[in-house]
Design an enzyme around this catalytic site. Structure first.
Site, PDB file in Angstrom:
ATOM      1  N   SER A 126     -13.633  29.295  32.188  1.00 33.44           N
ATOM      2  CA  SER A 126     -12.717  29.352  31.047  1.00 33.44           C
ATOM      3  C   SER A 126     -13.389  30.020  29.857  1.00 33.44           C
ATOM      4  CB  SER A 126     -12.343  27.914  30.688  1.00 33.44           C
ATOM      5  OG  SER A 126     -11.678  27.862  29.460  1.00 33.44           O
ATOM      6  N   TYR A 151     -14.304  18.190  29.129  1.00 30.75           N
ATOM      7  CA  TYR A 151     -13.692  19.190  30.019  1.00 30.75           C
ATOM      8  C   TYR A 151     -14.439  20.514  29.918  1.00 30.75           C
ATOM      9  CZ  TYR A 151     -10.814  23.009  31.581  1.00 30.75           C
ATOM     10  OH  TYR A 151     -10.416  24.173  32.195  1.00 30.75           O
ATOM     11  N   LYS A 155     -17.035  22.934  32.696  1.00 28.76           N
ATOM     12  CA  LYS A 155     -17.017  24.359  33.055  1.00 28.76           C
ATOM     13  C   LYS A 155     -18.399  24.971  32.839  1.00 28.76           C
ATOM     14  CE  LYS A 155     -12.861  24.443  34.465  1.00 28.76           C
ATOM     15  NZ  LYS A 155     -12.633  24.480  35.923  1.00 28.76           N
TER      16      LYS A 155
HETATM   17  P1  NAD Z   1      -3.398  22.553  37.526  1.00 32.87           P
HETATM   18  O1  NAD Z   1      -3.649  21.150  37.097  1.00 32.87           O
HETATM   19  O2  NAD Z   1      -2.008  23.047  37.549  1.00 32.87           O
HETATM   20  O3  NAD Z   1      -4.033  22.800  38.971  1.00 32.87           O
HETATM   21  C1  NAD Z   1      -5.173  22.109  39.434  1.00 32.87           C
HETATM   22  C2  NAD Z   1      -4.816  21.521  40.799  1.00 32.87           C
HETATM   23  O4  NAD Z   1      -5.963  20.852  41.314  1.00 32.87           O
HETATM   24  C3  NAD Z   1      -3.690  20.504  40.735  1.00 32.87           C
HETATM   25  O5  NAD Z   1      -2.726  20.817  41.715  1.00 32.87           O
HETATM   26  C4  NAD Z   1      -4.367  19.167  41.058  1.00 32.87           C
HETATM   27  O6  NAD Z   1      -3.507  18.301  41.754  1.00 32.87           O
HETATM   28  C5  NAD Z   1      -5.548  19.627  41.883  1.00 32.87           C
HETATM   29  N1  NAD Z   1      -6.711  18.746  41.850  1.00 32.87           N
HETATM   30  C6  NAD Z   1      -7.345  18.233  40.761  1.00 32.87           C
HETATM   31  N2  NAD Z   1      -8.399  17.497  41.150  1.00 32.87           N
HETATM   32  C7  NAD Z   1      -8.440  17.563  42.514  1.00 32.87           C
HETATM   33  C8  NAD Z   1      -9.317  17.012  43.501  1.00 32.87           C
HETATM   34  N3  NAD Z   1     -10.345  16.239  43.177  1.00 32.87           N
HETATM   35  N4  NAD Z   1      -9.068  17.291  44.797  1.00 32.87           N
HETATM   36  C9  NAD Z   1      -8.016  18.068  45.148  1.00 32.87           C
HETATM   37  N5  NAD Z   1      -7.159  18.602  44.269  1.00 32.87           N
HETATM   38  C10 NAD Z   1      -7.385  18.348  42.964  1.00 32.87           C
HETATM   39  O7  NAD Z   1      -4.322  23.483  36.610  1.00 32.87           O
HETATM   40  P2  NAD Z   1      -4.360  25.063  36.481  1.00 32.87           P
HETATM   41  O8  NAD Z   1      -3.900  25.402  35.118  1.00 32.87           O
HETATM   42  O9  NAD Z   1      -3.738  25.707  37.653  1.00 32.87           O
HETATM   43  O10 NAD Z   1      -5.926  25.285  36.507  1.00 32.87           O
HETATM   44  C11 NAD Z   1      -6.623  25.683  37.670  1.00 32.87           C
HETATM   45  C12 NAD Z   1      -8.091  25.841  37.335  1.00 32.87           C
HETATM   46  O11 NAD Z   1      -8.242  26.799  36.296  1.00 32.87           O
HETATM   47  C13 NAD Z   1      -8.777  24.569  36.829  1.00 32.87           C
HETATM   48  O12 NAD Z   1     -10.096  24.549  37.327  1.00 32.87           O
HETATM   49  C14 NAD Z   1      -8.773  24.754  35.335  1.00 32.87           C
HETATM   50  O13 NAD Z   1      -9.823  24.040  34.723  1.00 32.87           O
HETATM   51  C15 NAD Z   1      -8.999  26.243  35.236  1.00 32.87           C
HETATM   52  N6  NAD Z   1      -8.538  26.846  33.971  1.00 32.87           N
HETATM   53  C16 NAD Z   1      -7.238  26.664  33.572  1.00 32.87           C
HETATM   54  C17 NAD Z   1      -6.811  27.208  32.385  1.00 32.87           C
HETATM   55  C18 NAD Z   1      -5.413  26.995  31.872  1.00 32.87           C
HETATM   56  O14 NAD Z   1      -5.166  27.209  30.679  1.00 32.87           O
HETATM   57  N7  NAD Z   1      -4.443  26.622  32.715  1.00 32.87           N
HETATM   58  C19 NAD Z   1      -7.692  27.980  31.607  1.00 32.87           C
HETATM   59  C20 NAD Z   1      -9.003  28.156  32.058  1.00 32.87           C
HETATM   60  C21 NAD Z   1      -9.415  27.574  33.254  1.00 32.87           C
HETATM   61  C1  WQD Z   2      -3.017  27.617  22.072  1.00 32.18           C
HETATM   62  C2  WQD Z   2      -2.730  27.739  20.581  1.00 32.18           C
HETATM   63  C3  WQD Z   2      -3.053  25.699  19.343  1.00 32.18           C
HETATM   64  C4  WQD Z   2       0.208  23.478  21.186  1.00 32.18           C
HETATM   65  C5  WQD Z   2      -6.786  25.020  25.931  1.00 32.18           C
HETATM   66  C6  WQD Z   2      -8.116  24.498  26.354  1.00 32.18           C
HETATM   67  C7  WQD Z   2      -8.913  25.559  27.025  1.00 32.18           C
HETATM   68  C8  WQD Z   2      -8.106  26.259  28.124  1.00 32.18           C
HETATM   69  C9  WQD Z   2      -6.700  26.557  27.749  1.00 32.18           C
HETATM   70  C10 WQD Z   2      -8.782  25.519  30.257  1.00 32.18           C
HETATM   71  C11 WQD Z   2      -3.755  26.996  19.737  1.00 32.18           C
HETATM   72  C12 WQD Z   2      -1.614  26.136  19.307  1.00 32.18           C
HETATM   73  C13 WQD Z   2      -0.689  24.473  20.858  1.00 32.18           C
HETATM   74  C14 WQD Z   2       1.167  23.054  20.212  1.00 32.18           C
HETATM   75  C15 WQD Z   2       0.272  24.680  18.682  1.00 32.18           C
HETATM   76  N1  WQD Z   2      -8.001  25.483  29.302  1.00 32.18           N
HETATM   77  N2  WQD Z   2      -0.663  25.058  19.630  1.00 32.18           N
HETATM   78  N3  WQD Z   2       1.164  23.695  18.996  1.00 32.18           N
HETATM   79  O1  WQD Z   2      -6.314  25.477  22.782  1.00 32.18           O
HETATM   80  O2  WQD Z   2      -6.459  27.886  23.494  1.00 32.18           O
HETATM   81  O3  WQD Z   2      -6.998  26.130  25.096  1.00 32.18           O
HETATM   82  O4  WQD Z   2      -6.093  25.453  27.096  1.00 32.18           O
HETATM   83  O5  WQD Z   2      -9.902  25.896  30.365  1.00 32.18           O
HETATM   84  O6  WQD Z   2     -10.059  24.962  27.513  1.00 32.18           O
HETATM   85  O7  WQD Z   2      -8.819  24.032  25.215  1.00 32.18           O
HETATM   86  O8  WQD Z   2      -4.643  26.471  24.433  1.00 32.18           O
HETATM   87  O9  WQD Z   2      -2.216  26.259  24.733  1.00 32.18           O
HETATM   88  O10 WQD Z   2      -3.510  24.266  23.850  1.00 32.18           O
HETATM   89  O11 WQD Z   2      -3.192  26.249  22.403  1.00 32.18           O
HETATM   90  O12 WQD Z   2       0.303  25.199  17.565  1.00 32.18           O
HETATM   91  O13 WQD Z   2       1.970  22.153  20.426  1.00 32.18           O
HETATM   92  O14 WQD Z   2      -1.478  27.111  20.304  1.00 32.18           O
HETATM   93  O15 WQD Z   2      -3.454  25.224  18.098  1.00 32.18           O
HETATM   94  O16 WQD Z   2      -3.962  27.756  18.600  1.00 32.18           O
HETATM   95  P1  WQD Z   2      -6.128  26.477  23.840  1.00 32.18           P
HETATM   96  P2  WQD Z   2      -3.332  25.746  23.915  1.00 32.18           P
END
Ligand code: NAD
Ligand code: WQD
Length: 343
Positions: A126, A151, A155
């Site tokens: 991330s 969290y 990462k």
């Molecule tokens: P998500 O929660 O939709 O998907 C994660 C999936 O993993 C879910 O289906 C959950 O049921 C499954 N899971 C969790 N723990 C598990 C375990 N121990 N065993 C088996 N399954 C398990 O999340 P996402 O948004 O699709 O994120 C996917 C990956 O990307 C994660 O590693 C997350 O940290 C990373 N990521 C997400 C974002 C974001 O903004 N969505 C940003 C950066 C990184």
């Molecule tokens: C985006 C912008 C908020 C909700 C988080 C995690 C990060 C990554 C992605 C996985 C920000 C603003 C949000 C609301 C708002 N995940 N906001 N009102 O904060 O960039 O990142 O998710 O790795 O680790 O920290 O994403 O979608 O929460 O927010 O104004 O109700 O929207 O302040 O500026 P963020 P977000």
């Protein structure tokens, strides 16, 4: 046909990646414990691709179950590891749950790979590892800043665990770490998308739920930041663009094109957009109102961050294609489809 194990494959990014993998001719095995997703996602994947991927309801923390499962399928060529808990606020309240789930899952997979002669590993990291970067846009060489939540720390530690493991076993493993910026939107079919659990923490699901009337009002967290309109800036990327990068990453390793046994790429568009710009564009392209009010800053928020995706563009050979307008249309189409399903 190459076989890819996708952990977290019924989740948001995982399901979109499974679709792209199947479309590109890969065989997919999904492992997910459904802790943050629904098994019906498999129906959506099948509708889009015509293929129902193999699915195992297993917790990646369970080493023995994972070992048996990999034995059952055999000959897995690559692992894409999405499975993790991802709610920043919850991680502050329950740090051990996050360290256990995210780190034990990762360690299990890395231990099982040589046992089953699996060499290729893609990890979901991330942009959170950069914190507030000193220089924007942020490149992969920017310093890693102290994590702002357990969290985020999982990462950072996850990346270090992979790095140490790769360098101890150069001949056996290869890995690509992908640092996602802010994935939003849904598949163009609106058959799969983001399914937030309860009140959404992330911006886009809150926007779509407010537009459709599930939430009364969106809170904009602060308009006094040092940005042109005072609201925070992020690099929002279409989830399908993000998904496609995983296919490219897997191919790169399978075809022996990696320059190093460990590579790290930013997955972003290179374009920073403010919260207020997102709301305005969403309203314009979808012709729907998003009632909002400005409230105090959210603790721990980064002021502004967007990617320099040059390295991914030039070396990985991947570039985000979708416009923000198309991305926001897809997010709304998905919310409408969800509403239709409930009625
Ligand atoms: P998500 O929660 O939709 O998907 C994660 C999936 O993993 C879910 O289906 C959950 O049921 C499954 N899971 C969790 N723990 C598990 C375990 N121990 N065993 C088996 N399954 C398990 O999340 P996402 O948004 O699709 O994120 C996917 C990956 O990307 C994660 O590693 C997350 O940290 C990373 N990521 C997400 C974002 C974001 O903004 N969505 C940003 C950066 C990184
Ligand atoms: C985006 C912008 C908020 C909700 C988080 C995690 C990060 C990554 C992605 C996985 C920000 C603003 C949000 C609301 C708002 N995940 N906001 N009102 O904060 O960039 O990142 O998710 O790795 O680790 O920290 O994403 O979608 O929460 O927010 O104004 O109700 O929207 O302040 O500026 P963020 P977000």
């Amino acid at each position: 046909m190459s076989k890819v194990l996708v952990t977290g494959g019924t989740g948001y990014i995982g399901s979109h990646t499974v679709v792209e993998l199947i479309n590109e001719g890969f065989e997919v095995v999904i492992v997910d414990n459904l802790s943050n997703s629904n098994v019906e996602v498999l129906n959506g994947i099948e509708k889009i691709t015509g293929v129902r991927p193999a699915f195992e309801n297993i917790d990646c923390v369970d080493y023995v179950a994972m070992d048996n499962m990999i034995d059952k399928y055999g000959n897995i060529d690559a692992v894409i590891h999405f499975a993790a808990s991802k709610a920043v606020g919850e991680s502050v309240e329950k740090p051990l749950l996050y360290y256990r789930n995210n780190l034990v899952s990762l360690i299990n997979l890395l231990q099982l790979m040589p046992v089953h002669k699996i060499k290729h590993f893609v990890f979901s990291s991330s942009c959170t590892v950069y914190g507030q970067p000193d220089i924007l846009p942020v490149t992969e060489n920017a310093p890693i800043k102290p994590a702002l939540s357990p969290y985020g720390n999982t990462k950072q530690i996850g990346e270090e665990i992979i790095r140490d493991t790769i360098y101890a076993n150069t001949n056996n493993y290869q890995s690509i770490i992908l640092r996602y910026f802010n994935p939003i939107g849904a598949h163009v079919s609106a058959e799969i998308g983001e399914l937030p659990n309860g009140v959404p923490n992330n911006l886009l699901p809150f926007v779509t739920q407010t537009a459709i009337g599930i939430r009364k009002q969106l809170q904009v967290f602060g308009n006094d930041y040092d940005t042109p309109d005072g609201s925070c800036i992020r690099d929002y990327i279409h989830v399908v663009d993000l998904a496609k990068a995983h296919v490219v990453a897997v191919r790169r390793m399978l075809e022996g094109k990696s320059k190093d046994s460990l590579e790290v790429f930013n997955l972003g568009t290179g374009r920073g957009l403010s919260v207020l710009e997102i709301i305005k564009t969403f309203e314009e392209v979808n012709q729907v109102k998003v009632p909002y009010k400005i409230v105090n800053r959210r603790e721990g928020d980064i002021e502004k961050v967007w990617a320099d995706p040059t390295y991914a563009n030039e070396v990985l050979g991947w570039k985000a294609q979708e416009t923000v307008e198309e991305t926001l249309r897809s997010a709304w189409a998905w919310e409408l489809n969800l509403a239709n399903r409930k009625n």
